[in-house]
Design a protein around this motif. Structure first.
Motif, PDB file in Angstrom:
ATOM      1  N   GLU A 105       0.901  -1.293   0.160  1.00 39.98           N
ATOM      2  CA  GLU A 105      -0.023  -0.122   0.045  1.00 39.98           C
ATOM      3  C   GLU A 105       0.630   1.355   0.086  1.00 39.98           C
ATOM      4  N   VAL A 106       1.882   1.184   0.759  1.00 36.72           N
ATOM      5  CA  VAL A 106       2.950   2.324   0.697  1.00 36.72           C
ATOM      6  C   VAL A 106       3.462   2.704  -0.430  1.00 36.72           C
ATOM      7  N   SER A 107       3.907   1.540  -1.355  1.00 36.31           N
ATOM      8  CA  SER A 107       4.059   1.630  -2.708  1.00 36.31           C
ATOM      9  C   SER A 107       3.366   2.254  -3.715  1.00 36.31           C
ATOM     10  N   ARG A 108       2.007   1.913  -3.350  1.00 34.09           N
ATOM     11  CA  ARG A 108       0.961   2.256  -4.419  1.00 34.09           C
ATOM     12  C   ARG A 108       0.668   3.661  -4.098  1.00 34.09           C
ATOM     13  N   PHE A 109       0.522   4.049  -2.827  1.00 42.10           N
ATOM     14  CA  PHE A 109       0.282   5.685  -3.033  1.00 42.10           C
ATOM     15  C   PHE A 109       1.579   6.638  -2.943  1.00 42.10           C
ATOM     16  N   GLY A 110       2.752   5.881  -2.464  1.00 48.27           N
ATOM     17  CA  GLY A 110       4.034   6.917  -2.543  1.00 48.27           C
ATOM     18  C   GLY A 110       4.162   7.856  -1.429  1.00 48.27           C
ATOM     19  N   ALA A 111       5.059   7.835  -0.919  1.00 47.63           N
ATOM     20  CA  ALA A 111       5.535   8.879   0.437  1.00 47.63           C
ATOM     21  C   ALA A 111       4.978  10.211   0.148  1.00 47.63           C
ATOM     22  N   PRO A 112       5.467  11.003  -1.131  1.00 45.97           N
ATOM     23  CA  PRO A 112       5.101  12.369  -1.219  1.00 45.97           C
ATOM     24  C   PRO A 112       3.749  12.741  -0.857  1.00 45.97           C
ATOM     25  N   THR A 113       2.656  11.739  -1.636  1.00 45.18           N
ATOM     26  CA  THR A 113       1.247  11.871  -1.506  1.00 45.18           C
ATOM     27  C   THR A 113       0.735  11.613  -0.154  1.00 45.18           C
ATOM     28  N   LEU A 114       1.216  10.665   0.423  1.00 44.24           N
ATOM     29  CA  LEU A 114       0.864  10.330   1.946  1.00 44.24           C
ATOM     30  C   LEU A 114       1.257  11.709   2.789  1.00 44.24           C
ATOM     31  N   ILE A 115       2.124  12.280   2.667  1.00 42.86           N
ATOM     32  CA  ILE A 115       2.601  13.311   3.514  1.00 42.86           C
ATOM     33  C   ILE A 115       1.633  14.595   3.021  1.00 42.86           C
ATOM     34  N   SER A 116       1.496  14.837   2.004  1.00 43.76           N
ATOM     35  CA  SER A 116       0.515  16.230   1.586  1.00 43.76           C
ATOM     36  C   SER A 116      -0.829  15.935   2.047  1.00 43.76           C
ATOM     37  N   ARG A 117      -1.547  14.605   1.680  1.00 40.37           N
ATOM     38  CA  ARG A 117      -2.651  14.270   2.282  1.00 40.37           C
ATOM     39  C   ARG A 117      -2.921  14.313   4.010  1.00 40.37           C
ATOM     40  N   ASN A 118      -1.773  13.968   4.566  1.00 44.72           N
ATOM     41  CA  ASN A 118      -1.777  14.203   6.160  1.00 44.72           C
ATOM     42  C   ASN A 118      -1.502  15.652   6.527  1.00 44.72           C
TER      43      ASN A 118
END
Length: 578
Positions: A105-118
């Motif tokens: 799941e982490v690979s599917r979203f990617g770290a940059p978008t997870l950071i901006s979403r949070n």
């Protein structure tokens, strides 16, 4: 999506919301009462020269104003508190959900978008909740109340309300409709900027080594230009709203004065009633404008809420069993039975029919060419991924049937790319065991051949470590990661090419120091160098995701052509280097 998030995450603040609505109601009713009092002063007090009436009514106006101020301030405070609490809980919820994600799941979203979403997306939702608490509660009350009070003052001018309000609402709605897709593009542009910036910061050494600064500047410039263009498009649309609002405001004022003056001249209404009616019309239009401001923010918040909900609604492919089975505490054996694994969307499995056993007190090595599936195989043991076929067992228990914490507590993993956290040497080592003493830390560092450079640091165990361990060398990072795993005292050690950055002498000393510590634990080593695993009790050779050989070094030299090819290639490289 936005309504769902607000409903779910404002539930703990229901009491504050009820009080907030009550305060907004009191403040709005007070503001609606003031123009009527002002009109009475003009019509009754001033017209008749009744100073006492003016003083009494003025006192009432001051009292009502005070109530309005107190109610508005209190409501704003409670709105800010509720919005801040929602933002805090929402960020915590996203963080907890991402923490449960598997590597897939982490690979599917990617770290940059997870950071901006949070961060950015949560801020958008939090802002719209605060503005809603400050405006959207009072706006409909003020609009309905204003209409009632305006009709109470004079019915003859009510047609102006029927024209001005729909005209303002329709004009703004048409502009906002064009803004929604732009807001979606804006959030995607934020992701792009974050992704490019993160790549450039993380890979700054590679950028400089290949003299690609201009290329990376162009990449960032392209991402930045797209974000700027989207923001300007949104800004131009927003800029249209204020002239429209002011045009309708001023046109309504002129219309009230024009038609109202004729009614005053004909004796159909008083000057004070005209003044009150104009105030009520402004309040009505003001409430529409407040709703307009909210309407400008709601589309972007809705897009952000959708992105947040996408994360919150994503279930990890690695799930806790409903009835976990306990792993036996004595002699944890790692067993892979006919394991198959295929990445999502891939046509061919990475691993096929892999079976092997790693017993306590024995070192099992995995070797193979690049892309053979060695690291993927190691990731299946701690359930970073789940197998798509076969099973992985710890102590005879399928890892999918055991509690995740039970699995992880038995395993000490040293990943292929060791990562250190911001803090000190001691704080990083105590990730393995928060209660470890300094003596235990030094013992782990000694075994990992890291005590010499840690003692050379100015503050020893308290020496600072930068994010990712960028202030130490690659070999030092690897040794600190090995020491961190040793501090945990696990029952299974997983070394994923963890000795690649070490020179041969340090590698040999470290492996020699590990033997007494691991004599009762299962050790699985993934390695590229034959010299690292030449003394292993059992060597598994992988080729294209399949086991093509298994045994000790001497046995494989006689029975496995793939292993012989690996040995010969490394021997040739060493001879060429010599």
């Amino acid at each position: 999506m936005l309504i769902r998030i607000i409903r779910d995450y404002l539930r703990p603040y229901q009491g504050l919301v009820v009080v907030l609505v009550a305060l907004q109601l009191v403040g709005t009713m007070a503001s609606l009462y003031l123009p009527s009092l002002n009109g009475k002063i003009i019509d009754l007090g001033v017209a008749k020269g009744d100073t006492g009436f003016i003083v009494r009514t003025g006192g009432w106006m001051l009292a009502v104003s005070l109530v309005q101020i107190v109610a508005t301030v209190a409501a704003t405070y409670l709105g800010a508190k509720s919005a801040a609490g929602l933002g805090r809980d929402l960020r915590a919820g996203i963080f907890a959900r991402v923490g449960d994600f598997s590597a897939q799941e982490v690979s599917r979203f990617g770290a940059p978008t997870l950071i901006s979403r949070n961060t950015n997306d949560v801020t958008q939702v939090q802002t719209v909740v605060f503005m809603g608490a400050a405006m959207m509660v009072s706006a409909p009350i003020m609009m309905v109340g204003g209409i009632i009070m305006a009709l109470r003052e004079d019915v003859g001018l009510s047609w102006l309300v029927a024209v001005a309000v729909p005209a303002l609402a329709l004009s703004v709605a048409l502009v906002i409709r064009r803004m929604i897709p732009q807001f979606r593009l804006m959030q995607e542009s934020v992701d792009w900027v974050n992704r490019v910036l993160r790549e450039q910061i993380t890979g700054i050494r590679v950028v400089r080594a290949f003299v690609r600064e201009e290329h990376e500047e162009a990449r960032f410039g392209e991402a930045n230009t797209q974000y700027t263009g989207t923001a300007l498009a949104v800004g131009r649309l927003m800029a249209m709203i204020f002239p429209i609002v002011m045009l309708i405001f001023n046109a309504s004022t002129v219309a009230v004065l024009w038609f109202g003056s004729h009614r005053v001249e004909n004796g159909q209404m008083q000057i004070g009633e005209l003044t009150a009616f104009m105030s009520y019309l402004m309040q009505i239009l003001m409430s529409v404008m407040m709703a307009t401001f909210m309407s400008m923010m709601i589309p972007r918040a809705t897009v952000s809420a959708g992105r947040i909900t996408e994360v919150l609604d994503t279930d990890s492919t690695v799930v806790q069993p409903t009835a976990p089975v306990a792993i036996p505490r004595t002699g944890t054996t790692v067993e892979l039975r006919d394991v198959e694994f295929c990445y999502p969307g891939a046509d061919v499995p990475v691993l096929q029919g892999v079976s092997m056993t790693a017993e306590p007190g024995r070192t099992t090595a995995i070797i193979g060419s690049t892309g053979a599936g060695k690291s993927t195989l190691l990731s299946l043991i701690p359930r970073l991924y789940d197998v798509t076929g076969g099973s992985v067992r710890l102590g005879g228990v399928d890892v999918r049937e055991a509690a995740l914490e039970d699995v992880w507590s038995r395993i000490g993993l040293v990943p292929q790319k060791p990562y250190l956290f911001t803090g000190t040497v001691a704080s990083n080592l105590r990730y393995g065991d928060s209660a470890a003493t300094d003596d235990e830390l030094w013992d782990a560092l000694r075994i990992a051949q890291a005590d010499d450079f840690v003692r050379a640091m100015p503050q020893g165990l308290d020496s600072p470590i930068a994010q990712g361990g960028t202030n130490v060398s690659g070999g030092q990072r690897q040794r600190l990661a090995i020491a961190r795993a040793l501090v945990a005292k696990p029952e299974v050690f997983l070394f994923d090419d963890s000795f690649s950055a070490l020179d041969l002498s340090t590698d040999a000393r470290l492996r020699s120091a590990l033997r007494p510590v691991t004599r009762h634990t299962a050790v699985i080593v993934v390695a590229q160098r034959v010299s690292t695993i030449i003394d292993a009790d059992h060597i598994v050779v992988l080729d294209d995701g399949k086991v093509v050989g298994a045994g000790r070094h001497d046995e494989l030299l006689e029975t496995c052509p793939t292993y012989v090819e690996i040995v010969e290639s490394q021997r040739s490289a060493e001879e060429a280097a010599a």
